[in-house]
Design an enzyme around this catalytic site. Sequence first.
Site, PDB file in Angstrom:
ATOM      1  N   ARG A  66     110.923  33.075  90.838  1.00  0.00           N
ATOM      2  CA  ARG A  66     111.863  32.753  89.777  1.00  0.00           C
ATOM      3  C   ARG A  66     111.500  33.469  88.467  1.00  0.00           C
ATOM      4  O   ARG A  66     112.359  33.981  87.767  1.00  0.00           O
ATOM      5  CB  ARG A  66     111.883  31.232  89.573  1.00  0.00           C
ATOM      6  CG  ARG A  66     113.175  30.676  89.050  1.00  0.00           C
ATOM      7  CD  ARG A  66     113.113  29.154  89.000  1.00  0.00           C
ATOM      8  NE  ARG A  66     113.423  28.521  90.268  1.00  0.00           N
ATOM      9  CZ  ARG A  66     114.653  28.192  90.676  1.00  0.00           C
ATOM     10  NH1 ARG A  66     115.691  28.424  89.902  1.00  0.00           N
ATOM     11  NH2 ARG A  66     114.847  27.622  91.841  1.00  0.00           N
ATOM     12  N   ARG A  92     121.549  28.814  88.724  1.00  0.00           N
ATOM     13  CA  ARG A  92     120.095  28.919  88.961  1.00  0.00           C
ATOM     14  C   ARG A  92     119.306  28.355  87.805  1.00  0.00           C
ATOM     15  O   ARG A  92     119.530  28.727  86.647  1.00  0.00           O
ATOM     16  CB  ARG A  92     119.680  30.371  89.187  1.00  0.00           C
ATOM     17  CG  ARG A  92     119.876  30.723  90.635  1.00  0.00           C
ATOM     18  CD  ARG A  92     119.185  31.935  91.108  1.00  0.00           C
ATOM     19  NE  ARG A  92     117.747  32.015  90.994  1.00  0.00           N
ATOM     20  CZ  ARG A  92     116.888  31.585  91.882  1.00  0.00           C
ATOM     21  NH1 ARG A  92     117.286  30.914  92.936  1.00  0.00           N
ATOM     22  NH2 ARG A  92     115.597  31.796  91.729  1.00  0.00           N
ATOM     23  N   LEU A  94     116.692  27.967  85.121  1.00  0.00           N
ATOM     24  CA  LEU A  94     116.017  29.004  84.334  1.00  0.00           C
ATOM     25  C   LEU A  94     114.598  28.562  83.990  1.00  0.00           C
ATOM     26  O   LEU A  94     114.363  27.408  83.613  1.00  0.00           O
ATOM     27  CB  LEU A  94     116.822  29.292  83.067  1.00  0.00           C
ATOM     28  CG  LEU A  94     118.194  29.916  83.360  1.00  0.00           C
ATOM     29  CD1 LEU A  94     119.146  29.739  82.179  1.00  0.00           C
ATOM     30  CD2 LEU A  94     118.058  31.387  83.740  1.00  0.00           C
ATOM     31  N   ASN A 108     125.110  25.832  77.611  1.00  0.00           N
ATOM     32  CA  ASN A 108     125.718  25.553  78.913  1.00  0.00           C
ATOM     33  C   ASN A 108     126.832  24.537  78.698  1.00  0.00           C
ATOM     34  O   ASN A 108     126.842  23.809  77.707  1.00  0.00           O
ATOM     35  CB  ASN A 108     124.658  24.963  79.854  1.00  0.00           C
ATOM     36  CG  ASN A 108     125.214  24.621  81.230  1.00  0.00           C
ATOM     37  OD1 ASN A 108     125.970  25.402  81.807  1.00  0.00           O
ATOM     38  ND2 ASN A 108     124.853  23.458  81.757  1.00  0.00           N
ATOM     39  N   HIS A 110     128.180  21.353  80.865  1.00  0.00           N
ATOM     40  CA  HIS A 110     127.857  20.541  82.036  1.00  0.00           C
ATOM     41  C   HIS A 110     128.969  19.507  82.231  1.00  0.00           C
ATOM     42  O   HIS A 110     129.384  18.859  81.271  1.00  0.00           O
ATOM     43  CB  HIS A 110     126.512  19.835  81.825  1.00  0.00           C
ATOM     44  CG  HIS A 110     126.136  18.921  82.945  1.00  0.00           C
ATOM     45  ND1 HIS A 110     125.643  19.392  84.143  1.00  0.00           N
ATOM     46  CD2 HIS A 110     126.212  17.578  83.069  1.00  0.00           C
ATOM     47  CE1 HIS A 110     125.427  18.362  84.952  1.00  0.00           C
ATOM     48  NE2 HIS A 110     125.763  17.254  84.331  1.00  0.00           N
ATOM     49  N   SER A 137     130.110  18.309  78.601  1.00  0.00           N
ATOM     50  CA  SER A 137     129.291  18.434  77.397  1.00  0.00           C
ATOM     51  C   SER A 137     128.830  19.878  77.218  1.00  0.00           C
ATOM     52  O   SER A 137     128.286  20.471  78.150  1.00  0.00           O
ATOM     53  CB  SER A 137     128.032  17.567  77.504  1.00  0.00           C
ATOM     54  OG  SER A 137     128.338  16.220  77.796  1.00  0.00           O
ATOM     55  N   LEU A 145     116.255  20.193  82.575  1.00  0.00           N
ATOM     56  CA  LEU A 145     117.653  20.341  82.989  1.00  0.00           C
ATOM     57  C   LEU A 145     118.599  19.385  82.273  1.00  0.00           C
ATOM     58  O   LEU A 145     118.341  18.186  82.205  1.00  0.00           O
ATOM     59  CB  LEU A 145     117.782  20.040  84.476  1.00  0.00           C
ATOM     60  CG  LEU A 145     117.554  21.164  85.470  1.00  0.00           C
ATOM     61  CD1 LEU A 145     117.871  20.665  86.863  1.00  0.00           C
ATOM     62  CD2 LEU A 145     118.396  22.371  85.127  1.00  0.00           C
ATOM     63  N   ASP A 146     119.716  19.920  81.794  1.00  0.00           N
ATOM     64  CA  ASP A 146     120.809  19.119  81.238  1.00  0.00           C
ATOM     65  C   ASP A 146     120.338  18.163  80.141  1.00  0.00           C
ATOM     66  O   ASP A 146     120.880  17.063  80.002  1.00  0.00           O
ATOM     67  CB  ASP A 146     121.502  18.299  82.353  1.00  0.00           C
ATOM     68  CG  ASP A 146     122.016  19.173  83.490  1.00  0.00           C
ATOM     69  OD1 ASP A 146     122.377  20.334  83.231  1.00  0.00           O
ATOM     70  OD2 ASP A 146     122.074  18.694  84.629  1.00  0.00           O
TER      71      ASP A 146
HETATM   72  N1  NHR Z   1     118.003  25.922  83.354  1.00  0.00           N
HETATM   73  C1  NHR Z   1     117.300  25.144  82.525  1.00  0.00           C
HETATM   74  N2  NHR Z   1     116.004  25.429  82.343  1.00  0.00           N
HETATM   75  N3  NHR Z   1     117.838  24.098  81.846  1.00  0.00           N
HETATM   76  C2  NHR Z   1     119.138  23.781  82.018  1.00  0.00           C
HETATM   77  O1  NHR Z   1     119.644  22.751  81.341  1.00  0.00           O
HETATM   78  C3  NHR Z   1     119.939  24.561  82.905  1.00  0.00           C
HETATM   79  C4  NHR Z   1     119.327  25.640  83.565  1.00  0.00           C
HETATM   80  C5  NHR Z   1     120.053  26.430  84.468  1.00  0.00           C
HETATM   81  C6  NHR Z   1     121.378  26.142  84.733  1.00  0.00           C
HETATM   82  C7  NHR Z   1     123.390  24.685  84.463  1.00  0.00           C
HETATM   83  C8  NHR Z   1     123.373  23.343  85.241  1.00  0.00           C
HETATM   84  C9  NHR Z   1     124.789  22.795  85.366  1.00  0.00           C
HETATM   85  O2  NHR Z   1     125.504  22.783  84.383  1.00  0.00           O
HETATM   86  C10 NHR Z   1     121.990  25.037  84.092  1.00  0.00           C
HETATM   87  C11 NHR Z   1     121.270  24.265  83.167  1.00  0.00           C
HETATM   88  C12 NHR Z   1     122.156  24.541  88.648  1.00  0.00           C
HETATM   89  C13 NHR Z   1     121.179  23.610  88.962  1.00  0.00           C
HETATM   90  C14 NHR Z   1     120.385  23.705  90.245  1.00  0.00           C
HETATM   91  O3  NHR Z   1     119.843  22.726  90.689  1.00  0.00           O
HETATM   92  C15 NHR Z   1     120.947  22.596  88.028  1.00  0.00           C
HETATM   93  C16 NHR Z   1     121.669  22.524  86.850  1.00  0.00           C
HETATM   94  C17 NHR Z   1     122.631  23.466  86.536  1.00  0.00           C
HETATM   95  C18 NHR Z   1     122.886  24.471  87.446  1.00  0.00           C
HETATM   96  N4  NHR Z   1     120.267  24.904  90.874  1.00  0.00           N
HETATM   97  C19 NHR Z   1     119.533  25.193  92.118  1.00  0.00           C
HETATM   98  C20 NHR Z   1     118.254  26.020  91.821  1.00  0.00           C
HETATM   99  O4  NHR Z   1     117.303  25.894  92.599  1.00  0.00           O
HETATM  100  C21 NHR Z   1     120.332  26.038  93.079  1.00  0.00           C
HETATM  101  C22 NHR Z   1     121.668  25.414  93.448  1.00  0.00           C
HETATM  102  C23 NHR Z   1     122.619  26.425  94.076  1.00  0.00           C
HETATM  103  O5  NHR Z   1     122.349  27.649  94.086  1.00  0.00           O
HETATM  104  O6  NHR Z   1     123.687  25.985  94.510  1.00  0.00           O
HETATM  105  O7  NHR Z   1     118.237  26.820  90.879  1.00  0.00           O
HETATM  106  O8  NHR Z   1     125.186  22.297  86.425  1.00  0.00           O
HETATM  107  C1  GAR Z   2     132.078  24.838  89.310  1.00  0.00           C
HETATM  108  O1  GAR Z   2     132.611  24.665  90.589  1.00  0.00           O
HETATM  109  C2  GAR Z   2     130.993  23.825  89.052  1.00  0.00           C
HETATM  110  O2  GAR Z   2     130.738  23.034  90.161  1.00  0.00           O
HETATM  111  C3  GAR Z   2     129.779  24.644  88.781  1.00  0.00           C
HETATM  112  O3  GAR Z   2     130.050  25.988  89.084  1.00  0.00           O
HETATM  113  C4  GAR Z   2     131.435  26.183  89.207  1.00  0.00           C
HETATM  114  C5  GAR Z   2     131.921  26.940  88.020  1.00  0.00           C
HETATM  115  O4  GAR Z   2     133.126  27.478  88.338  1.00  0.00           O
HETATM  116  N1  GAR Z   2     129.435  24.623  87.413  1.00  0.00           N
HETATM  117  C6  GAR Z   2     128.631  23.760  86.875  1.00  0.00           C
HETATM  118  O5  GAR Z   2     128.371  22.677  87.345  1.00  0.00           O
HETATM  119  C7  GAR Z   2     127.997  24.273  85.619  1.00  0.00           C
HETATM  120  N2  GAR Z   2     128.320  23.428  84.547  1.00  0.00           N
HETATM  121  P1  GAR Z   2     133.461  28.943  87.852  1.00  0.00           P
HETATM  122  O6  GAR Z   2     132.462  29.881  88.503  1.00  0.00           O
HETATM  123  O7  GAR Z   2     134.847  29.154  88.330  1.00  0.00           O
HETATM  124  O8  GAR Z   2     133.360  28.950  86.369  1.00  0.00           O
END
Ligand code: NHR
Ligand code: GAR
Length: 219
Positions: A66, A92, A94, A108, A110, A137, A145-146
């Site tokens: 990562r 992903r 971060l 972001n 959410h 939000s 996260l979030d």
């Molecule tokens: N990174 C950090 N450090 N902090 C946050 O608040 C983040 C972030 C990266 C992305 C978006 C968040 C969302 O709005 C976001 C916020 C993906 C995951 C996750 O579990 C969690 C939160 C969000 C997006 N990702 C898995 C991973 O291992 C992979 C899941 C997949 O590929 O489908 O990275 O939703």
């Molecule tokens: C949505 O389906 C949602 O589930 C997830 O990725 C897609 C974004 O759609 N996003 C989040 O949860 C992040 N806040 P998009 O690629 O069409 O914008």
Amino acid sequence: MTDNNRIVVLFSGNGSTLQSILDQQSKYQYQTVAAITNRPDAFGLQRAEKADIEALALDHKQFQDRSSFDQALIEQIDQYNPALVVLAGYMRILSSGFVSHYQGRLINIHPSLLPKHKGLNTYQSALSAGDEKHGASVHFVTEELDSGAVILQASTVIKETDTAESLEERVKVMEQKVYPEAIDWIVSGRITQNGQTILLDQQPLDSQGVQISEQHLED
Ligand code: NHR
Ligand code: GAR
């Protein structure tokens, strides 16, 4: 108005949020200079190309871990010298190195009324919890996260007949209206931060940020 209004958008898939940012930029101050995905097959790449902005894929599977992926991502992003990095369906997590590099200029959206329903499947979580309202939000991204400071929330009243799908559809429409506006506030220097407190036009916001209701968005 600050001298740098450049934004870089990160996304993973369809890119409908990216599209809304691109479509509305003519009414705002920000300029989308590049869109970057971690998935080479993401449909959003085609949207970026069509909008004539830099479109770039950096495949996370090509990296050992990562933090080396995130380091390469930083190098790509920084060539564009953005004032703000915008996550739009970027899926992903971060690393701390990435987050600290962009501290205060990484946001972001959410799909929940934070601090409720962090993580995934927020629509079903809100229904199962019997919540009265759900929404989205806009928040600064921190390592946890979030959990970063919230700038704005858009909410809708949950109806008896709502399903996860109907709720998602409504919240997405709201997201696509409020995210460009929040981006504009930041890029134009209207949002400032003092510790955990966020200010809009020098006015401190409460911990859930500016509240916008669905009805308000309709007019
Ligand atoms: N990174 C950090 N450090 N902090 C946050 O608040 C983040 C972030 C990266 C992305 C978006 C968040 C969302 O709005 C976001 C916020 C993906 C995951 C996750 O579990 C969690 C939160 C969000 C997006 N990702 C898995 C991973 O291992 C992979 C899941 C997949 O590929 O489908 O990275 O939703
Ligand atoms: C949505 O389906 C949602 O589930 C997830 O990725 C897609 C974004 O759609 N996003 C989040 O949860 C992040 N806040 P998009 O690629 O069409 O914008």
